[in-house]
Each structure stands twice: as C-alpha cells, then as structure tokens.
Motif scaffolding. Sequence first.
Motif, short mmCIF file in Angstrom:
data_model
loop_
_atom_site.label_atom_id
_atom_site.label_comp_id
_atom_site.label_asym_id
_atom_site.label_seq_id
_atom_site.Cartn_x
_atom_site.Cartn_y
_atom_site.Cartn_z
N ALA A 88 0.83 -1.21 0.00
CA ALA A 88 0.00 0.00 0.00
C ALA A 88 0.86 1.26 0.00
CB ALA A 88 -0.93 -0.01 1.21
N THR A 91 2.51 1.74 -3.42
CA THR A 91 1.52 2.16 -4.41
C THR A 91 1.17 3.63 -4.25
OG1 THR A 91 0.60 -0.08 -4.42
CG2 THR A 91 -0.75 1.65 -5.38
N LEU A 92 1.02 4.07 -3.00
CA LEU A 92 0.68 5.48 -2.76
C LEU A 92 1.81 6.41 -3.19
CD1 LEU A 92 -1.15 5.53 0.70
CD2 LEU A 92 -2.08 6.21 -1.51
N ASP A 96 0.57 6.15 -7.57
CA ASP A 96 -0.70 6.71 -7.10
C ASP A 96 -1.73 6.85 -8.21
OD1 ASP A 96 -2.27 7.88 -4.98
OD2 ASP A 96 -2.04 9.77 -6.04
N GLN A 99 -5.06 3.01 -10.51
CA GLN A 99 -6.12 2.61 -9.60
C GLN A 99 -6.18 1.10 -9.39
OE1 GLN A 99 -7.80 4.74 -7.80
NE2 GLN A 99 -8.94 3.13 -6.76
N ARG A 101 -3.69 -1.01 -9.18
CA ARG A 101 -2.72 -1.37 -8.15
C ARG A 101 -3.22 -0.98 -6.76
NH1 ARG A 101 2.76 -2.28 -9.67
NH2 ARG A 101 3.10 -2.22 -11.92
N LYS A 102 -3.84 0.17 -6.66
CA LYS A 102 -4.34 0.65 -5.37
C LYS A 102 -5.46 -0.26 -4.85
CE LYS A 102 -4.87 5.12 -4.98
NZ LYS A 102 -5.26 6.51 -5.30
N MET A 148 -6.40 5.08 0.24
CA MET A 148 -6.22 4.43 -1.06
C MET A 148 -7.32 4.79 -2.05
SD MET A 148 -3.47 2.72 -0.41
CE MET A 148 -3.31 1.52 -1.73
N SER A 150 -10.20 3.52 -2.29
CA SER A 150 -10.47 2.18 -2.79
C SER A 150 -11.96 1.83 -2.69
CB SER A 150 -9.65 1.15 -2.01
OG SER A 150 -10.06 -0.16 -2.31
#
Length: 428
Positions: A88, A91-92, A96, A99, A101-102, A148, A150
């Motif tokens: 996480a 990815t951030l 970033d 999406q 991957r997030k 995220m 998400s």
Amino acid sequence: MASDILKDLPELVNGNLISAETAEKIRLHYRNKSKDSSHRPVLVFGILGALITGLGIILIIAHNWDELSRQTKTILAFIPLLLGQVAAGYTLLKKDGEQNRKEAAATFLFLAVGATISLISQIYHIPGKISSFLLTWMLLCLPLVYLMRSGTASLLFLLGITYYAAETGYWTYGSSENYYYWPLLLAVLPFYFFLFRKKPQSNFLIFHNWFLPLSVTIALGTVARHTEEFMFIAYLSLFGLFLQLGSLSFFNSQKLRNNGFKICGFAGTVALLLFLSFETFWKSLGRQPFKAQDLISPEFISAVLVTITAGLFLFRQYRQKPLTELNPFEIVFLVFALQFPIGYLYPLAGAVAINLLTLFLGIFTIRSGARQDSLGILNFGLLLITALVICRFFDTNLTFIARGVLFILVGLSFFAANYYLLKKRKTA
C-alpha cells in the motif's frame, strides 16, 4: 461506433460543421473511455489476485500451524500485515495514478488486518466476542478507504459493519452495541459521495448503489426490542426514502438494474403491503396494550426519525413540481403512518384500508404502463393485483368455485391488457 465517429471527424472539420478544438475534445473523450475500459479487466483480476493470494497464505499457515512455536506463529501472523502495508505504501508513493494497483493493495491489506488480529488472539488466547473483533477490524481499516480511495475496501467495510450489526442486533440478545453501526455508516458515506461526484460511471458506484440500501435495510431491524410493531412504520418510510433517492435525475438517466435504491424501495414497499393486508396482523396489535413509555422506545423514535427524513425528502423533491407527477408509491409511508392508529383500534378497518391502497397502486401502475406504452410497467401492476388476490385466497372463506372464477378473471386481465397495448403499438 466510436471508430466511425473518429473517422468522420476530419470531414466534419473540413466542412466547418465542428471546430478543430471540438474535434480534439471528442478524440480525447473516446481515448480516455477506451483507456478506462481496457483497464477494467486489469482492475478486476488485480483484486481477485489479492484475494486469492491472501487466502493462499492463510491456508498454508493453517496447515502447519500446530507444529510451529509461539514465536514463529507471531512472526508469521504479522507477515501478511507487513506485506500489505509495504504494498500500500509503495503504491501510494510511486503508483498513485494506477487505480488497479491501489485496489489490489487495499484489498490485500484489508484482509491482512483481519487475519493478523484473529491470529494474535488465537496465539495468546485473548478472549473476546466476534462483535469486538469486527468492530476493531472495521475501525482499523476505515482510513484505508480514504487513503487508497479504494472502492473495494469501501464495499468490504460495508459488508463488515452489516455483519457487525446483525451479530450484535439479531444474534446477541440485549446488546446495545448494534448502535455503533450508524456512526460507522456515516463515516463511509463521504467516500460514496466522492464516487457519486468524481466517478459517476464507475462500477464501484453501481455496487454501492446496491450495498448501501441492502445494508441499511438489514441494520434497521436491529433496533427492535419490545414494540416491534412500530418498525413497520420505520421500514415503509425507509423504502419510501429509497424510492425518492432512486428517482433523482442521476439515477433516472441510468439503467434500472443499476438503481438499487429504486428496486429495493419498490420491492420492500410491495412486500410489506402484502404482509400488512392480512387481518391477523392487525388483530395481533390489539393484544398488546399501548403504554406511554412506548413513545420513548427505540422503535418509536426510529419510526419518527425515518418518517420525518422521508417526508422532508418528499417535500424537497416535489416542492416545485405539479402533484400530477407524484408517484403514489412514494407516499405510501405517509398514508400508512396516518392509518396505523386506526388499524390499531379497528383491525378490520386497517386490513381493508391496506387492501384498497394496494389495489389502487396496482391499478395506477397498469394505467401508467398503458400511458407510457411499457409492457414491463403494465405487467408489474397486474402482478401486484395478482399477488393481492393470492393473499386473499388464503385469508378468506370463499368457495373454491369463487376463487377459481377470481383467478380466471385475473388471468384474462393479463391477456386483455397486453393485447390492448400491443394493438395500440401496431396502430401507432
């Protein structure tokens, strides 16, 4: 279709039908649209990969669990959590804008948090209830939804708090912890509004349009304790509120299957009306004498709050519209709330009023279907009346001949209504 439009753009520009700037905007629109659709399979498989990987790790550890020392178990318990946090964080910081991957990282970390909590509790024999475990898990993962951004984490959060509400409200008698569900729901609503504004075509928004009304419908019943009869007012008001939300211009511009609010509102209203059409329900109300303290019961307070909320939405929606545009299904909750005291005192009058109301809704729907030239709406009205007739089949002392004639008349009405509409289409 899109390729044909793009091919025609130079011709349209040369003919001065559109400007070069407009043509470039059209190209950019279809390019972004194509990019989104191409990323969709990657997003889905990324989430599935995270789920399967997490489950695989859990299964491998579980198979050899009894043979491991406590120290080894503790280290292994934290490995999924550390992997999820690294994924996480990376990815951030680095990816970033991707999406998919997030979503995958957020899903893995969400499951890893729950796995780590449960494993540590098992290793050190920490006592606790499943409701406490769910509450801790959801509180720890709530920031993940916003960090995220998400949709998967948000949906998992909704599932978790719904399970928590059911565990504390239905399966644990006398627990007041189920009230924590409501602030948890409010905490995730800003993300739903974010999807609503920023990603109106997202599949995650469609899933939220279903998960939210279903979650609230399940959780509302957890407030019932001793005066459950007031919950019928609360539920009809809730379904009326869903219908009003589903009638907003944003939802009306989409396909019906994407409008979970409207479908849940219609289905819930019809199901409750059919149940309330039995006289036995109204007779059971009179067996429980009304007491003054019932006015401060959780059920009564819930019914009042939900009814007021639905009433305010109704007033806001139709404040500048003519009453001819009013959908009768949306005001059923008001009619029932006004009629409920009468039915409490006079059970037969309550049952007759509900039957007449349901019959009126069926006739209105048939009429609307004929006016809009919609076989679906027309047959929905016929099905509503048929369901009402079936309920009366088990609730009256009519002879079998009378019941048979009644069913024949309903069946003939199906043929007649559909024949009329089809003939109308041909002559149009």
